[in-house]
Write an enzyme that holds these catalytic residues in place. Structure first.
Site, PDB file in Angstrom:
ATOM      1  N   THR A   1       0.821  -1.209   0.000  1.00 54.24           N
ATOM      2  CA  THR A   1       0.000   0.000   0.000  1.00 54.24           C
ATOM      3  C   THR A   1       0.853   1.256   0.000  1.00 54.24           C
ATOM      4  O   THR A   1       0.442   2.300  -0.509  1.00 54.24           O
ATOM      5  CB  THR A   1      -0.923  -0.012   1.235  1.00 54.24           C
ATOM      6  OG1 THR A   1      -1.836  -1.092   1.085  1.00 54.24           O
ATOM      7  CG2 THR A   1      -1.711   1.270   1.396  1.00 54.24           C
TER       8      THR A   1
ATOM      9  N   SER B   1       1.238  -7.594  -0.739  1.00 52.86           N
ATOM     10  CA  SER B   1       1.946  -8.604   0.064  1.00 52.86           C
ATOM     11  C   SER B   1       1.078  -9.788   0.467  1.00 52.86           C
ATOM     12  O   SER B   1       1.591 -10.775   0.982  1.00 52.86           O
ATOM     13  CB  SER B   1       2.606  -7.969   1.283  1.00 52.86           C
ATOM     14  OG  SER B   1       1.681  -7.766   2.332  1.00 52.86           O
TER      15      SER B   1
ATOM     16  N   THR C   1       1.662  -4.209   4.369  1.00 52.73           N
ATOM     17  CA  THR C   1       1.498  -4.485   5.798  1.00 52.73           C
ATOM     18  C   THR C   1       0.981  -5.905   6.061  1.00 52.73           C
ATOM     19  O   THR C   1       1.174  -6.453   7.133  1.00 52.73           O
ATOM     20  CB  THR C   1       0.497  -3.501   6.446  1.00 52.73           C
ATOM     21  OG1 THR C   1      -0.786  -3.658   5.815  1.00 52.73           O
ATOM     22  CG2 THR C   1       0.964  -2.070   6.354  1.00 52.73           C
ATOM     23  N   ASP C   2       0.294  -6.495   5.062  1.00 48.35           N
ATOM     24  CA  ASP C   2      -0.476  -7.707   5.347  1.00 48.35           C
ATOM     25  C   ASP C   2       0.370  -8.918   5.744  1.00 48.35           C
ATOM     26  O   ASP C   2      -0.054  -9.711   6.592  1.00 48.35           O
ATOM     27  CB  ASP C   2      -1.383  -8.046   4.155  1.00 48.35           C
ATOM     28  CG  ASP C   2      -2.589  -7.112   4.090  1.00 48.35           C
ATOM     29  OD1 ASP C   2      -2.902  -6.470   5.122  1.00 48.35           O
ATOM     30  OD2 ASP C   2      -3.215  -7.018   3.033  1.00 48.35           O
TER      31      ASP C   2
HETATM   32  C1  SIN Z   1      -0.261  -5.239   1.114  1.00 48.12           C
HETATM   33  O1  SIN Z   1      -0.038  -5.864   2.141  1.00 48.12           O
HETATM   34  O2  SIN Z   1       0.514  -5.265   0.133  1.00 48.12           O
HETATM   35  C2  SIN Z   1      -1.504  -4.448   0.954  1.00 48.12           C
HETATM   36  C3  SIN Z   1      -1.996  -3.880   2.225  1.00 48.12           C
HETATM   37  C4  SIN Z   1      -1.047  -2.923   2.883  1.00 48.12           C
HETATM   38  O3  SIN Z   1       0.097  -2.730   2.514  1.00 48.12           O
HETATM   39  O4  SIN Z   1      -1.523  -2.309   3.870  1.00 48.12           O
END
Ligand code: SIN
Length: 327
Positions: free
Chosen positions: A30, A76, A109-110
């Protein structure tokens, strides 16, 4: 200053380099996400902006000696063992260079906690490897990526910083302790019960605990062909559990399973029986908890050995590495 990609140094040197620089490895997420409107925090596409775009959004990084490497552009949720293998190879080579003082990795973050745990266990680097991310896309009015990236660079430049770290939301977490705790809020990471290693307050690093040390499993472990990597999944105990899921995993040839039990690792009777069948079939099992915090204390609810890690996500990576070392 963004440097062109130089040729790797053939002879890593033990003395500090007079002109060290940082490497920024971009993988997507993100933090590199783009939406059609600055109000849209959900309908965006992750991993669209380049490493150079991310740097351009942070004027405070203009004078920092920093080289960029766009390793991937993934959401991710789709993180793969192939990308982990590429990351380990890249980091092992880059951290051995005397002119590389540390690495910053932008990530979604995921699955950030899985990558951070994996890298700390494999590399336990003596230099800082700082992962960062964002909960809002780069186009959002609430974009948190630029400050998080600036903070990650501050951590990577801090004298004595070492290990795999996560700089996020004004906190620095140990890579093998961090956990994503919220699906939407900006303060999305935690490392309870130990808590953050440091805080970032107005650009100033406030240390709270020592930087992580640890025994590296070694990058060579990840050189095994991906087809030889053990198949490890995690399965959660729940009301009305259907043991067919475990039996199917065993029949499909999974080598390891993490069982996320209720509370302190108790398993539905159906799952307990299926776990006994899986153990008898030679599948490696580890017990974790489906609770949002805490880990299984003692032996937990049954015959399955408890994982010493805090989350089922970490337990899966730990079991993967354990089985990989045994291949
Ligand atoms: C991801 O994990 O690539 C999408 C969600 C995020 O980064 O918050």
């Amino acid at each position: 200053m963004v440097m062109a990609n130089p040729v790797p140094h053939p002879h890593p040197h033990p003395h500090p380099h007079p002109n060290p620089h940082l490497l920024l490895v971009a993988t997507g997420g993100t933090i590199a996400g783009r939406a059609a409107s600055d109000q849209d925090n959900l309908g965006y596409r992750a991993g669209e902006l380049s490493a150079a775009d991310l740097l351009a959004a942070v004027p405070g990084l203009a004078g920092v000696p920093l080289r960029t490497l766009q390793l991937a552009q993934v959401d991710s949720k789709d993180m793969s063992h192939a990308l982990w293998q590429a990351l380990v190879r890249t980091l092992a080579a880059e951290l051995a260079r005397e002119d590389v003082a540390g690495v910053v990795i932008t990530h979604g973050t995921d699955t950030l906690e899985e990558t951070a745990f994996f890298l700390q266990r494999v590399l336990a680097p003596a230099k800082p490897v700082v992962l960062t991310a964002a909960m809002r896309p780069a186009t959002s009015l609430q974009a948190d990526g630029p400050q998080n990236l600036l903070d990650a660079v501050t951590v990577a430049q801090a004298p004595g910083a070492r290990g795999v770290l996560v700089a996020f939301g004004g906190q620095v977490h140990a890579g093998d302790e961090v956990r994503k705790i919220d699906a939407y809020r900006l303060q999305a990471f935690d490392s309870a019960p130990a808590g953050p290693l440091a805080l970032l307050e107005d650009g100033r690093l406030v240390p709270l605990r020592p930087w992580p040390a640890g025994q590296a499993l070694g990058a060579a472990l990840c050189d095994r062909p991906l087809a030889a990597w053990p198949r490890v999944a995690w399965i959660t105990s729940h009301a009305g559990f259907d043991a067919g899921l475990v039996d199917a995993a065993v029949a499909a040839g999974f080598h390891g399973l993490v069982l996320a039990g209720t509370g302190n690792g108790s398993l539905h009777t159906e799952l307990e029986a299926a776990a006994a069948r899986a153990l008898a079939a030679g599948v490696a099992l580890r017990l974790s908890t489906r609770c949002a915090s805490g880990r299984v204390i003692g032996q937990g609810g049954g015959a399955v050995p408890a994982s010493p890690t805090h989350s089922a996500a970490q337990a899966r990576v730990a079991l993967l590495l354990e089985l990989l070392a045994a291949v």
